[in-house]
Structure formats: C-alpha cells, structure tokens
Design a protein around this motif. Sequence first.
Motif, PDB file in Angstrom:
ATOM      1  N   ASP A  40       0.853  -1.172   0.000  1.00  0.00           N
ATOM      2  CA  ASP A  40       0.000   0.000   0.000  1.00  0.00           C
ATOM      3  C   ASP A  40       0.892   1.225   0.000  1.00  0.00           C
ATOM      4  O   ASP A  40       2.000   1.188   0.553  1.00  0.00           O
ATOM      5  N   PRO A  41       0.417   2.353  -0.546  1.00  0.00           N
ATOM      6  CA  PRO A  41       1.214   3.581  -0.476  1.00  0.00           C
ATOM      7  C   PRO A  41       1.542   3.942   0.970  1.00  0.00           C
ATOM      8  O   PRO A  41       0.672   3.895   1.841  1.00  0.00           O
ATOM      9  N   GLY A  42       2.798   4.241   1.226  1.00  0.00           N
ATOM     10  CA  GLY A  42       3.199   4.638   2.570  1.00  0.00           C
ATOM     11  C   GLY A  42       3.439   3.490   3.525  1.00  0.00           C
ATOM     12  O   GLY A  42       3.761   3.715   4.694  1.00  0.00           O
ATOM     13  N   LYS A  43       3.265   2.273   3.046  1.00  0.00           N
ATOM     14  CA  LYS A  43       3.472   1.103   3.908  1.00  0.00           C
ATOM     15  C   LYS A  43       4.592   0.230   3.345  1.00  0.00           C
ATOM     16  O   LYS A  43       4.952   0.329   2.186  1.00  0.00           O
ATOM     17  N   GLU A  44       5.093  -0.637   4.199  1.00  0.00           N
ATOM     18  CA  GLU A  44       6.136  -1.559   3.772  1.00  0.00           C
ATOM     19  C   GLU A  44       5.544  -2.659   2.889  1.00  0.00           C
ATOM     20  O   GLU A  44       4.374  -3.028   3.036  1.00  0.00           O
ATOM     21  N   ARG A  45       6.387  -3.159   2.010  1.00  0.00           N
ATOM     22  CA  ARG A  45       5.976  -4.280   1.179  1.00  0.00           C
ATOM     23  C   ARG A  45       5.915  -5.533   2.063  1.00  0.00           C
ATOM     24  O   ARG A  45       6.854  -5.824   2.803  1.00  0.00           O
ATOM     25  N   GLU A  46       4.815  -6.252   1.995  1.00  0.00           N
ATOM     26  CA  GLU A  46       4.631  -7.405   2.873  1.00  0.00           C
ATOM     27  C   GLU A  46       4.425  -8.684   2.074  1.00  0.00           C
ATOM     28  O   GLU A  46       3.809  -8.672   0.999  1.00  0.00           O
ATOM     29  N   LEU A  47       4.930  -9.766   2.649  1.00  0.00           N
ATOM     30  CA  LEU A  47       4.787 -11.074   2.009  1.00  0.00           C
ATOM     31  C   LEU A  47       3.372 -11.599   2.212  1.00  0.00           C
ATOM     32  O   LEU A  47       2.860 -11.627   3.324  1.00  0.00           O
TER      33      LEU A  47
END
Length: 130
Positions: A40-47
């Motif tokens: 998501d914009p502004g969030k970390e990339r998550e598995l």
Amino acid sequence: QVQLVESGGGLVQAGGSLRLSCAASERTLSRYIMAWFRQDPGKERELVAAINWSDGKTYYKESVKGRFTISGDNAKNTAYLQMNSLTPEDMAVYYCAADWDASDWGLWGPPMRPYQYTSWGQGTQVTVSS
C-alpha cells in the motif's frame, strides 16, 4: 537475467475474485521460491504467499489464509495467485518475486523480507470496491 512478468490485476467488488499470474522470461531450474508481496502507499511491502517449487511447501499471511491460493505450472515457469473473497483491505499493488535458491526456505518458512528476493515483477494493481 530472468525477468518476471505479471498480469491479472484489476478492479473487483468486495467478495469477488481475481487471479494473478507471474511468468518467468526463460527456462529456469525448478529449485526456487516464488512469492507474492503487496504494498500500500506509505506502507512496507509485505509477504502475502510463497511456494517452494522444490518440495511444494507453501506459506500464507494469516489474513489471507483460506482465501488466497498460490500455485503454478513449473513447466511453464508461471506462478498464480488465486484471490477469493476479496476485501478493501486486500487492495494494493501486488508483486511477484523469486528467490533462486530454494534452500533459503528455512524451518520457519520462506524468506520474509523483500531484500531476500532477487527478481521482481513490475507490479499489478488490485482495487477492491466496497
């Protein structure tokens, strides 16, 4: 260098389904890990999900268990992410990624961090309307 090409994103209503595809650009060895991340914009990339082609083990983020399924056709070097019962919380850009060393899948599961994956797709937007 092997490239990953994604397809299948789009707009869907809450409760609907989408299937994402990730194709490797050339023939590869079967012993690697394919994963799907989202951001998501502004969030970390998550598995979100991962599969180890060498033994078929899979991993799912808790919030997608029972709704998402990772699979693939190794002969086609293509992985899929079937997403059912989508909610607005699933809305994000989805990326496929490959770790070309299947032995990185440890006792506790797959590599969890983006930096542990070598190859990435371009990303595909998944939008879920409420």
